[in-house]
Design a protein around this motif. Sequence first.
Motif, mmCIF file in Angstrom:
data_model
loop_
_atom_site.group_PDB
_atom_site.id
_atom_site.type_symbol
_atom_site.label_atom_id
_atom_site.label_comp_id
_atom_site.label_asym_id
_atom_site.label_seq_id
_atom_site.Cartn_x
_atom_site.Cartn_y
_atom_site.Cartn_z
ATOM 1 N N GLN A 20 52.633 -6.858 6.751
ATOM 2 C CA GLN A 20 52.442 -6.602 8.173
ATOM 3 C C GLN A 20 51.325 -7.496 8.736
ATOM 4 O O GLN A 20 51.467 -8.073 9.827
ATOM 5 C CB GLN A 20 52.102 -5.130 8.425
ATOM 6 C CG GLN A 20 51.895 -4.793 9.905
ATOM 7 C CD GLN A 20 51.514 -3.340 10.143
ATOM 8 O OE1 GLN A 20 51.777 -2.484 9.293
ATOM 9 N NE2 GLN A 20 50.888 -3.059 11.270
ATOM 10 N N THR A 34 40.896 -6.640 6.227
ATOM 11 C CA THR A 34 40.106 -7.254 7.302
ATOM 12 C C THR A 34 39.263 -8.401 6.763
ATOM 13 O O THR A 34 39.200 -9.482 7.362
ATOM 14 C CB THR A 34 39.192 -6.199 7.955
ATOM 15 O OG1 THR A 34 39.998 -5.159 8.514
ATOM 16 C CG2 THR A 34 38.351 -6.826 9.059
ATOM 17 N N HIS A 54 45.836 -7.334 14.434
ATOM 18 C CA HIS A 54 45.723 -6.606 15.692
ATOM 19 C C HIS A 54 46.797 -5.528 15.841
ATOM 20 O O HIS A 54 46.691 -4.664 16.718
ATOM 21 C CB HIS A 54 45.804 -7.576 16.882
ATOM 22 C CG HIS A 54 47.153 -8.223 17.024
ATOM 23 N ND1 HIS A 54 47.505 -9.352 16.313
ATOM 24 C CD2 HIS A 54 48.234 -7.885 17.785
ATOM 25 C CE1 HIS A 54 48.748 -9.693 16.630
ATOM 26 N NE2 HIS A 54 49.206 -8.837 17.526
ATOM 27 N N THR A 55 47.819 -5.554 14.977
ATOM 28 C CA THR A 55 48.875 -4.539 15.054
ATOM 29 C C THR A 55 48.494 -3.252 14.317
ATOM 30 O O THR A 55 49.256 -2.291 14.338
ATOM 31 C CB THR A 55 50.193 -5.088 14.480
ATOM 32 O OG1 THR A 55 50.016 -5.424 13.099
ATOM 33 C CG2 THR A 55 50.641 -6.328 15.256
ATOM 34 N N PHE A 56 47.331 -3.246 13.651
ATOM 35 C CA PHE A 56 46.846 -2.047 12.952
ATOM 36 C C PHE A 56 45.923 -1.257 13.880
ATOM 37 O O PHE A 56 45.117 -1.841 14.609
ATOM 38 C CB PHE A 56 46.041 -2.423 11.702
ATOM 39 C CG PHE A 56 46.850 -3.004 10.578
ATOM 40 C CD1 PHE A 56 47.219 -2.224 9.496
ATOM 41 C CD2 PHE A 56 47.228 -4.335 10.584
ATOM 42 C CE1 PHE A 56 47.950 -2.760 8.443
ATOM 43 C CE2 PHE A 56 47.948 -4.883 9.544
ATOM 44 C CZ PHE A 56 48.319 -4.085 8.469
ATOM 45 N N ASP A 57 46.036 0.047 13.826
ATOM 46 C CA ASP A 57 45.066 0.882 14.534
ATOM 47 C C ASP A 57 43.724 0.870 13.811
ATOM 48 O O ASP A 57 42.663 0.787 14.443
ATOM 49 C CB ASP A 57 45.581 2.330 14.643
ATOM 50 C CG ASP A 57 46.782 2.452 15.569
ATOM 51 O OD1 ASP A 57 46.866 1.640 16.520
ATOM 52 O OD2 ASP A 57 47.639 3.324 15.312
ATOM 53 N N ASP A 58 43.793 0.944 12.492
ATOM 54 C CA ASP A 58 42.572 0.967 11.688
ATOM 55 C C ASP A 58 42.842 0.234 10.377
ATOM 56 O O ASP A 58 43.114 0.855 9.346
ATOM 57 C CB ASP A 58 42.153 2.415 11.417
ATOM 58 C CG ASP A 58 40.821 2.513 10.672
ATOM 59 O OD1 ASP A 58 40.066 1.519 10.712
ATOM 60 O OD2 ASP A 58 40.561 3.560 10.056
#
Length: 416
Positions: free
Chosen positions: A83, A100, A90-94
């Motif tokens: 993903q 990261t 940026h498509t992850f909420d957290d």
Amino acid sequence: MTAMIREPLTDPARLNRVGDPDRPGMRRGRRLFKWLLGSDPHPTPGQMASIRQAMLAGDPLADAVVAMYHRLPAGQGRKLLDQALEQGLHTFDDPPEELTALFHQIDHEPIWLDRAQLRLACEVSHRVGLAGELVLRNLSLMGGYLAAAAAKPLAFTGELDRMANRRLVETGKFWIDVTTPGGLERDRDGFKSAVRVRLMHAQVRAMLLKSDKWDPAWGHPLNQWDSMATILEFSVIFLSGLRSLGFLFSKREREAVVHLWRYVGYLMGVDERLLPACEADAMRALYQVIATIGESDEDSRRLGEALARASLQDSGDGWLAKRLGRLEYTLRAGYTRYVLGDDAGDKLGLPRTATKYVWPAQIPLRLGAELVRKSVPSVNRSLIRLGERARREQFPKRVQRLKADTSFTPVNKLAR
């Protein structure tokens, strides 16, 4: 029961894999590289200490992601990586901290990156056509097996005949992806393949460290020094092998190839302090890799024989196909003996064959063709197109014939 991770080696003096750079056999090579470079490439005591430290170092960012994999349900970690690669963090909420940190590094574009050099390197890689595959397979990969400790991760996968074909297909896909024009853009296959291979290496590293097969005196599995040496296999060793066949490259072209693989090495987690910045750096690093290479062993021979036999396994059915496969096997073995020498050929278990004289015999013809190419720009452009078409057509056929996996998923078991 989960296997215990063996305590990693922290004392460089206990490494048993480092060859003596002052051994008598290095004298001629030292003179040759000194002449090529205009300075002495022999490693200083400080550089030897750096080399030993690099042999003890893994890839902390990728290793942390693999440790994250193990904390998640099976397959979930790979899904998160995919993903992030395909859609971005940026498509992850957290997003997980490990992802990261990894993507902060790979998404940071180095200030030294030159896209024009990447394009030129891709054109050079296309122009040489199928000769590039010969060199990568029978010089770069085969020569890498001479370093016994560096080859151990492959030797421990077992089923060497099957794994030789798998490695050829995986290496072929990786090489095609990163040498396709524009392939190293953030959303293209070359960029993604480099990252996926990096994570595959980290997974293999974790498996080896958890097993009871890895001897810490070999250094860290798939360590920084061996990873840098692999980058050399695709850059200056690749160019040297092609030049041994009569191909000609301008200084600008050679620098471009080194530059492309510098960026690939950056994406694959090789320490920037080790990555050659130019051709002279790469040749100096190559000398130091050769100077510190350890002894070959039985695994070197087994791996060499398995890679050589891939020509026989891939030849197809029928009398003629098998005869042609045998001829290819002999010619490829001859090429390895021509470029690496008979001592290396013996260590790799390759047959002694007079076909090693076929390759230098064609140099005058190749040089003539190369001089025409350099004089007529349209010929150069045509060769680039033909080479690109040849590899685009041949590679999918090989994948289909061998029913090979090109997802860069590590083997989940170790042999012996």
